[in-house]
Write an enzyme that holds these catalytic residues in place. Sequence first.
Site, PDB file in Angstrom:
ATOM      1  N   THR A   1       0.828  -1.202   0.000  1.00 16.55           N
ATOM      2  CA  THR A   1       0.000   0.000   0.000  1.00 16.55           C
ATOM      3  C   THR A   1       0.864   1.254   0.000  1.00 16.55           C
ATOM      4  OG1 THR A   1      -1.706  -1.151   1.262  1.00 16.55           O
ATOM      5  CG2 THR A   1      -1.804   1.247   1.242  1.00 16.55           C
TER       6      THR A   1
ATOM      7  N   TYR B   1     -12.876  -3.583  -2.893  1.00 17.36           N
ATOM      8  CA  TYR B   1     -14.053  -3.220  -3.688  1.00 17.36           C
ATOM      9  C   TYR B   1     -15.027  -4.387  -3.858  1.00 17.36           C
ATOM     10  CZ  TYR B   1     -17.140  -1.077  -7.078  1.00 17.36           C
ATOM     11  OH  TYR B   1     -18.247  -0.585  -7.697  1.00 17.36           O
TER      12      TYR B   1
ATOM     13  N   TYR C   1      -2.959 -10.050   4.414  1.00 13.90           N
ATOM     14  CA  TYR C   1      -2.978  -8.648   4.831  1.00 13.90           C
ATOM     15  C   TYR C   1      -4.416  -8.237   5.069  1.00 13.90           C
ATOM     16  CZ  TYR C   1      -2.042  -3.571   4.522  1.00 13.90           C
ATOM     17  OH  TYR C   1      -1.958  -2.219   4.759  1.00 13.90           O
TER      18      TYR C   1
ATOM     19  N   ARG D   1      -9.256  -0.048   4.441  1.00 15.60           N
ATOM     20  CA  ARG D   1      -8.926   0.294   3.058  1.00 15.60           C
ATOM     21  C   ARG D   1      -9.641  -0.603   2.053  1.00 15.60           C
ATOM     22  NH1 ARG D   1      -3.718   3.742   2.862  1.00 15.60           N
ATOM     23  NH2 ARG D   1      -4.306   3.884   0.679  1.00 15.60           N
TER      24      ARG D   1
ATOM     25  N   LYS E   1      -0.516  -9.918   8.352  1.00 14.38           N
ATOM     26  CA  LYS E   1      -0.286  -8.526   8.723  1.00 14.38           C
ATOM     27  C   LYS E   1      -1.624  -8.006   9.213  1.00 14.38           C
ATOM     28  CE  LYS E   1       0.862  -3.935   6.938  1.00 14.38           C
ATOM     29  NZ  LYS E   1       1.171  -3.108   5.740  1.00 14.38           N
TER      30      LYS E   1
ATOM     31  N   ILE F   1       5.079  -4.602  10.136  1.00  9.91           N
ATOM     32  CA  ILE F   1       5.312  -4.147   8.755  1.00  9.91           C
ATOM     33  C   ILE F   1       4.935  -2.682   8.776  1.00  9.91           C
ATOM     34  CG2 ILE F   1       4.632  -4.385   6.346  1.00  9.91           C
ATOM     35  CD1 ILE F   1       4.253  -7.366   6.845  1.00  9.91           C
TER      36      ILE F   1
END
Length: 296
Positions: free
Chosen positions: A46, A109, A135, A140, A164, A206
Site C-alpha cells: 500500500t 471493492y 494482509y 482500506r 499482517k 510491517i
Amino acid sequence: MAIFTGAGVAIVTPMHSDGSVNFDKLGELIEFQIANHTDSIIITGTTGEASTLTEDEHVECIRFAVDKVAKRLPVIAGTGSNCTKTAIYLTKEAQKAGADGALVVTPYYNKATQKGLIQHFSTIARSTDLPIVLYSVQSRTGVNILPETAAALNRECDNIVAVKEASGNISQVADILQMTQGDMDVYSGNDDQIVPILSLGGKGVISVLSNICPQETHDIVAKFMDGDVEGSRDLQLKALPLVHALFCEVNPIPVKTALNLMGMEVGPLRLPMTPMEEANRQRLAQAMRDFGITVK
C-alpha cells in the site's frame, strides 16, 4: 520459522517529476534501510502505491528490490489484487524474481464473503511455493479477515504462514494467535500497536514509520524480544505523536512528504493521491523535529 522477526519497512516507491518510477532513488532507500538495521523490505505494498503501478512496473519493482537487497535480508513482495487471477500472476512473478515471501491483501471493492476469502487466498497459495502473509486492512478494502478464516487458511495451506494485522482490533489479534496456537505469525500493520501485538506473541511490524525511522522502529521490536519491555514501551510511546502525524492524511501522502522534508527526494505521488495540505504538512514537520529528525 518466521519469514522475519523485527521491523520490516513497507517501503515507498519513489517517483521522478513525470511520475515514472525512480529506480536509482529506490536503490538509495533500500541501502538506507539496510544500513539502519531494518529487518525486511516489503516492496509494492500500500505504501508503495501498488494500486497505481502498472503490472509491468509492479513486477519490475519486485525484481529490482530482490536484486538490490541481494539476500542481505528478506524481501516480501506485495502481490495482492481484487482479481484472483492477477494476484496469482504477480505472486508467480515474485517467486521467479527470488522474493522470500508474498504479502497478499484482502480483495478490495469486491467485498468478498469469508467463504470467498478462503477460496481467493487458498487458490493463490496453491499457485506458488512462496510463504504467504495475509494482509487484513478493512479500513482500506472494506472486508475483514475474521480470526476463524485466518485459522482455517493456516490449517488448509501450509504456505499461508502469517498475517499482517491492521484491523486495529487487539482482541482479534489475540483470537488469531489463540486459534492458530503458534502456527501463524502475526505482524502489526499499525505503528501505534507494535508493543501490544508483541505482548500477545507477535513477530514484529510491517511499518510505515520505518521509512523515516528505521533504527528506532527496529529497536522497538529488538528491545522487546531481548526482554527490555520497558525500553520497548518507552520508544513506542515516544513515537506516537510522529505516528499520528504520519496518518493525519491517507497513507502514503504523509510518509512521502516526510521523506522529502528529510531531503530524500522521493518525488511526487500518483493520482488520485495529492500533495499534503499545508496545515498537516506543518504538523508533520513539527512532529519530526520533536522526534529529533532534521527537517530541511
